[in-house]
Design a protein around this motif. Structure first.
Motif, PDB file in Angstrom:
ATOM      1  N   ASN A   1      -1.436  14.108   9.512  1.00 45.50           N
ATOM      2  CA  ASN A   1      -2.337  13.810   8.553  1.00 45.50           C
ATOM      3  C   ASN A   1      -2.205  12.441   7.655  1.00 45.50           C
ATOM      4  N   ALA A   2      -1.206  12.178   6.530  1.00 49.34           N
ATOM      5  CA  ALA A   2      -0.994  10.440   5.922  1.00 49.34           C
ATOM      6  C   ALA A   2      -0.408  10.068   7.127  1.00 49.34           C
ATOM      7  N   GLY A   3       0.155  10.223   8.479  1.00 53.62           N
ATOM      8  CA  GLY A   3       0.567   8.976   9.562  1.00 53.62           C
ATOM      9  C   GLY A   3      -0.106   8.338   9.760  1.00 53.62           C
TER      10      GLY A   3
ATOM     11  N   MET B   1      -4.075   2.219  -2.779  1.00 63.04           N
ATOM     12  CA  MET B   1      -3.120   4.342  -2.587  1.00 63.04           C
ATOM     13  C   MET B   1      -3.956   5.262  -1.583  1.00 63.04           C
ATOM     14  N   THR B   2      -3.837   5.791  -0.575  1.00 62.28           N
ATOM     15  CA  THR B   2      -4.686   6.982  -0.717  1.00 62.28           C
ATOM     16  C   THR B   2      -3.323   7.704   0.188  1.00 62.28           C
ATOM     17  N   GLY B   3      -3.758   9.095   0.778  1.00 63.26           N
ATOM     18  CA  GLY B   3      -3.412  10.146   1.359  1.00 63.26           C
ATOM     19  C   GLY B   3      -3.259  11.456   1.727  1.00 63.26           C
ATOM     20  N   ALA B   4      -2.239  12.656   1.804  1.00 63.73           N
ATOM     21  CA  ALA B   4      -2.564  13.448   2.374  1.00 63.73           C
ATOM     22  C   ALA B   4      -2.453  14.805   2.037  1.00 63.73           C
ATOM     23  N   THR B   5      -3.564  15.560   1.282  1.00 61.51           N
ATOM     24  CA  THR B   5      -2.603  16.973   0.081  1.00 61.51           C
ATOM     25  C   THR B   5      -1.933  17.839   1.796  1.00 61.51           C
ATOM     26  N   ASP B   6      -1.184  18.887   0.446  1.00 60.82           N
ATOM     27  CA  ASP B   6      -1.150  19.405   0.994  1.00 60.82           C
ATOM     28  C   ASP B   6      -2.168  21.476   0.247  1.00 60.82           C
ATOM     29  N   LEU B   7      -3.276  20.931  -0.301  1.00 64.64           N
ATOM     30  CA  LEU B   7      -4.060  21.867  -0.500  1.00 64.64           C
ATOM     31  C   LEU B   7      -4.395  22.980   0.072  1.00 64.64           C
ATOM     32  N   GLN B   8      -3.687  24.138  -0.006  1.00 68.35           N
ATOM     33  CA  GLN B   8      -4.064  25.425   0.369  1.00 68.35           C
ATOM     34  C   GLN B   8      -5.222  25.558   0.621  1.00 68.35           C
ATOM     35  N   ASP B   9      -5.756  26.312   1.497  1.00 69.51           N
ATOM     36  CA  ASP B   9      -6.968  27.392   1.475  1.00 69.51           C
ATOM     37  C   ASP B   9      -7.133  28.044   0.706  1.00 69.51           C
ATOM     38  N   VAL B  10      -7.243  28.607  -0.867  1.00 64.52           N
ATOM     39  CA  VAL B  10      -6.924  29.510  -1.699  1.00 64.52           C
ATOM     40  C   VAL B  10      -6.958  30.860  -1.369  1.00 64.52           C
ATOM     41  N   ALA B  11      -8.354  30.839  -1.220  1.00 67.36           N
ATOM     42  CA  ALA B  11      -9.785  31.669  -0.605  1.00 67.36           C
ATOM     43  C   ALA B  11      -8.385  32.623   0.134  1.00 67.36           C
ATOM     44  N   ALA B  12      -8.490  31.707   0.994  1.00 69.16           N
ATOM     45  CA  ALA B  12      -7.812  32.372   2.671  1.00 69.16           C
ATOM     46  C   ALA B  12      -6.585  33.344   1.655  1.00 69.16           C
ATOM     47  N   VAL B  13      -5.338  32.610   1.089  1.00 64.90           N
ATOM     48  CA  VAL B  13      -4.098  33.356   0.369  1.00 64.90           C
ATOM     49  C   VAL B  13      -4.987  34.144  -0.137  1.00 64.90           C
ATOM     50  N   MET B  14      -5.085  34.894  -1.421  1.00 64.88           N
ATOM     51  CA  MET B  14      -5.656  35.881  -1.516  1.00 64.88           C
ATOM     52  C   MET B  14      -6.438  37.005  -0.529  1.00 64.88           C
TER      53      MET B  14
ATOM     54  N   PRO C   1       0.938  -0.873  -0.148  1.00 66.46           N
ATOM     55  CA  PRO C   1      -0.106   0.026   0.023  1.00 66.46           C
ATOM     56  C   PRO C   1       1.043   1.095  -0.355  1.00 66.46           C
ATOM     57  N   ILE C   2       0.003   2.422  -0.259  1.00 64.89           N
ATOM     58  CA  ILE C   2       0.987   3.437  -0.899  1.00 64.89           C
ATOM     59  C   ILE C   2       0.302   4.880  -0.201  1.00 64.89           C
ATOM     60  N   VAL C   3       1.029   5.204   0.410  1.00 70.13           N
ATOM     61  CA  VAL C   3      -0.015   6.626   1.368  1.00 70.13           C
ATOM     62  C   VAL C   3       1.043   7.764   0.539  1.00 70.13           C
ATOM     63  N   PHE C   4       0.563   8.740   0.565  1.00 72.02           N
ATOM     64  CA  PHE C   4       0.721   9.551  -0.389  1.00 72.02           C
ATOM     65  C   PHE C   4       0.758  10.649   0.823  1.00 72.02           C
ATOM     66  N   SER C   5       1.917  12.600   0.810  1.00 69.10           N
ATOM     67  CA  SER C   5       2.123  13.795   0.811  1.00 69.10           C
ATOM     68  C   SER C   5       1.790  14.454  -0.120  1.00 69.10           C
ATOM     69  N   ALA C   6       2.452  16.166   0.239  1.00 68.77           N
ATOM     70  CA  ALA C   6       3.204  17.389   0.023  1.00 68.77           C
ATOM     71  C   ALA C   6       2.045  16.741  -1.972  1.00 68.77           C
TER      72      ALA C   6
END
Length: 328
Positions: A273-275, A140-153, A115-120
């Motif tokens: 999150n990935a762990g 396969m599944t995992g944890a993203t580093d998806l930013q809250d783009v609206a908050a960045v703006m 099994p694969i766990v991804f991140s970043a």
């Protein structure tokens, strides 16, 4: 038989060892392969967060689990070789860091039972790592580093109130960069921004491409790009010459006084999150039943550098006086 005994047994069998009994199985730690793209503070922090989650779940390093770590210094051509080497060690699970590594690992390990766990990974659906945001894929599944783009703006508007055009350098060849650009383009109009994208597919072109934003952008947002972040000092130098302040996706460069500000995901949390996902899989949960996990809003934080703001000729807005996010 305990969960850890079952996992130890699985790890020993995968490594090709002869298992004589449950006592021998439980005496051996499981092995987890960690495939990283290259040495970088964000990615290293995601790896530490992953290990911390395993430790909190009862897997003591050296006793219950051993890690085999490798990276390719951001050379994608070497990733298949790295994956093959880690696979040969018979891991109970593979932890892949960044989109390019995860994409190659998915193909290389298909049908292997590992099994694969991804991140970043910013957008695992666009990268075809999982079929949707509601489910994992086969193995396969995992944890993203998806930013809250609206908050960045929103942060960009507060930091540079008069800004109307936001420049975004991105690597057209990296799925993460393209996916994030699309999200910025979706969120920008609501925040009153026009997006000015500029493709950068080679570090040698950074100076020229960033310079091309002069007079076209009022602020630059640099994503968590595997091409741009290792070269953020060069990006910042070019932006300073062009007279355009930078908001970065990594706060390390702000702490170092390299860029004026950041609104960043906490990569320790991405790794945690990935762990936590890895713990579920090691306990027998099918990765297909675990949807990818995104950072929560509270997993983001602003940071502003007095030194870099001054170097770009900017004052820190009074609004941030009590934010506890300003560094020298």
């Amino acid at each position: 038989m305990t969960v850890k005994s079952r996992l130890s047994l699985r790890g020993i069998v995968a490594a090709g060892a002869v298992v004589l009994g449950l006592g021998a199985a439980s005496a051996e730690p499981i092995r987890i392969g960690i495939a990283n793209f290259g040495e970088h503070p964000q990615l290293n922090t995601a790896i530490q967060g992953f290990k911390d989650a395993l430790a909190a779940g009862g897997y003591e390093e050296g006793k219950d689990v051993v890690y085999s770590e490798s990276h390719t210094n951001f050379d994608a051509s070497l990733v298949p070789q790295m994956i093959a080497k880690l696979q040969a060690e018979g891991p109970a699970l593979m932890y892949t860091v960044t989109t390019p590594v995860s994409q190659i690992a998915k193909k290389a390990l298909a049908g292997s039972g590992i099994p694969i766990v991804f991140s970043a990974v910013t957008d695992p659906v666009a990268a075809k790592l999982v079929p949707s945001w509601e489910a994992g894929d086969e193995g396969m599944t995992g944890a993203t580093d998806l930013q809250d783009v609206a908050a960045v703006m929103e942060f960009a508007k507060k930091l540079v109130p008069d800004a109307k055009r936001i420049g975004q350098p991105y690597n057209p060849g990296e799925a993460n960069d393209v996916a994030l650009l699309e999200k910025v383009q979706e969120a920008a109009p609501t925040a009153g921004f026009e997006v000015v994208p500029v493709g950068v597919d080679n570090v040698n072109d950074i100076q020229q491409r960033i310079a091309s934003l002069a007079g076209k952008a009022d602020v630059i947002y640099t994503p968590a790009s595997n091409l741009l972040q290792p070269a953020i000092a060069a990006v910042s130098a070019a932006a300073r010459q062009a007279g355009i302040p930078i908001i970065n996706s990594d706060d390390g460069a702000v702490s170092d006084g390299v860029v004026p500000a950041s609104f960043a995901v906490n990569y320790q949390q991405v790794g945690l999150n990935a762990g936590k996902i890895a713990l579920q899989i090691l306990d027998g949960t099918d990765p297909k039943s675990i949807p990818p996990v995104n950072p929560a809003y509270e997993d983001h934080a602003p940071r502003i550098s007095k030194k870099a703001m001054a170097a770009f000729g900017l004052d820190i807005p009074e609004e941030f006086a009590d934010c506890d996010c300003i560094v020298d």
